[in-house]
Structures are given as C-alpha cells and as structure tokens.
Design a protein around this motif. Structure first.
Motif, mmCIF file in Angstrom:
data_model
loop_
_atom_site.group_PDB
_atom_site.id
_atom_site.type_symbol
_atom_site.label_atom_id
_atom_site.label_comp_id
_atom_site.label_asym_id
_atom_site.label_seq_id
_atom_site.Cartn_x
_atom_site.Cartn_y
_atom_site.Cartn_z
ATOM 1 N N TRP A 1 19.764 -22.474 -23.449
ATOM 2 C CA TRP A 1 18.426 -22.431 -23.969
ATOM 3 C C TRP A 1 18.087 -23.215 -25.252
ATOM 4 O O TRP A 1 19.248 -23.871 -25.732
ATOM 5 C CB TRP A 1 18.307 -21.005 -24.435
ATOM 6 C CG TRP A 1 18.068 -20.100 -23.329
ATOM 7 C CD1 TRP A 1 17.233 -19.403 -22.971
ATOM 8 C CD2 TRP A 1 19.235 -19.552 -22.512
ATOM 9 N NE1 TRP A 1 17.387 -18.764 -21.791
ATOM 10 C CE2 TRP A 1 18.652 -18.779 -21.372
ATOM 11 C CE3 TRP A 1 20.349 -19.574 -22.357
ATOM 12 C CZ2 TRP A 1 19.348 -18.072 -20.471
ATOM 13 C CZ3 TRP A 1 21.061 -18.915 -21.389
ATOM 14 C CH2 TRP A 1 20.553 -18.206 -20.275
ATOM 15 N N ALA A 2 17.079 -23.295 -25.833
ATOM 16 C CA ALA A 2 16.701 -24.252 -26.875
ATOM 17 C C ALA A 2 17.362 -23.714 -28.204
ATOM 18 O O ALA A 2 17.904 -24.572 -29.082
ATOM 19 C CB ALA A 2 15.111 -24.069 -27.217
ATOM 20 N N ASP A 3 17.782 -22.560 -28.387
ATOM 21 C CA ASP A 3 18.735 -22.166 -29.660
ATOM 22 C C ASP A 3 20.105 -22.444 -29.561
ATOM 23 O O ASP A 3 20.647 -21.956 -30.431
ATOM 24 C CB ASP A 3 18.205 -20.757 -29.967
ATOM 25 C CG ASP A 3 18.840 -19.807 -28.883
ATOM 26 O OD1 ASP A 3 19.416 -20.345 -27.923
ATOM 27 O OD2 ASP A 3 18.856 -18.420 -29.017
ATOM 28 N N GLY A 4 20.379 -23.047 -28.415
ATOM 29 C CA GLY A 4 22.000 -23.472 -28.307
ATOM 30 C C GLY A 4 22.717 -22.481 -27.412
ATOM 31 O O GLY A 4 23.914 -22.814 -27.179
ATOM 32 N N THR A 5 22.187 -21.379 -27.184
ATOM 33 C CA THR A 5 22.951 -20.229 -26.464
ATOM 34 C C THR A 5 23.117 -21.004 -25.113
ATOM 35 O O THR A 5 22.110 -21.558 -24.395
ATOM 36 C CB THR A 5 21.972 -19.011 -26.333
ATOM 37 O OG1 THR A 5 21.569 -18.649 -27.717
ATOM 38 C CG2 THR A 5 22.855 -17.935 -25.532
ATOM 39 N N MET B 1 13.650 -17.581 -19.614
ATOM 40 C CA MET B 1 13.946 -18.911 -18.788
ATOM 41 C C MET B 1 14.640 -19.951 -19.713
ATOM 42 O O MET B 1 14.368 -20.153 -20.878
ATOM 43 C CB MET B 1 12.510 -19.479 -18.198
ATOM 44 C CG MET B 1 12.758 -20.515 -17.554
ATOM 45 S SD MET B 1 13.165 -20.091 -15.925
ATOM 46 C CE MET B 1 13.055 -21.865 -14.959
ATOM 47 N N PHE B 2 15.761 -20.264 -19.245
ATOM 48 C CA PHE B 2 16.507 -21.506 -19.722
ATOM 49 C C PHE B 2 15.845 -22.693 -19.884
ATOM 50 O O PHE B 2 14.645 -22.897 -19.359
ATOM 51 C CB PHE B 2 17.972 -21.594 -19.044
ATOM 52 C CG PHE B 2 17.913 -22.025 -17.583
ATOM 53 C CD1 PHE B 2 17.398 -23.297 -17.358
ATOM 54 C CD2 PHE B 2 17.649 -21.079 -16.835
ATOM 55 C CE1 PHE B 2 17.426 -23.587 -15.833
ATOM 56 C CE2 PHE B 2 17.738 -21.341 -15.350
ATOM 57 C CZ PHE B 2 17.489 -22.764 -14.913
#
Length: 50
Positions: free
Chosen positions: A12-16, A1-2
């Motif tokens: 997403w939280a990792d920057g993706t 989930m984004f």
C-alpha cells in the motif's frame, strides 16, 4: 485496495505490505460463450459427439 504488487505479495502507499501466494483479480468481466453452444452437425452420417 493495494497500490502495487511486490515481490512477495502486495503493498500500500503507506508502506504496509502483505504476503500473498495468489491474487484473485475480480474485474467484473462477463464472458460471452454463447457462440460455443452445441450446434447440429452438418453431416447426417457423422453426427459428431453426443
């Protein structure tokens, strides 16, 4: 989930990120539409749509 909706899609939280034209938001909502069921028209001379 984004994690968030970005200007061109989702992120997403990792920057993706992923570009998206539309997002289908499936919430599990179940509509209650029984109150819209056809009912007998109250006037016998004007039966309404059939």
């Amino acid at each position: 989930m984004f994690d968030r909706i970005a200007s061109t899609g989702v992120a997403w939280a990792d920057g993706t990120t992923a570009d998206a034209d539309a997002i289908g938001w499936c919430t599990g909502f179940r509509p209650a539409l029984a109150h819209l069921a056809p009912r007998p028209h109250p006037h016998p001379r004007h039966p309404g749509p059939r």
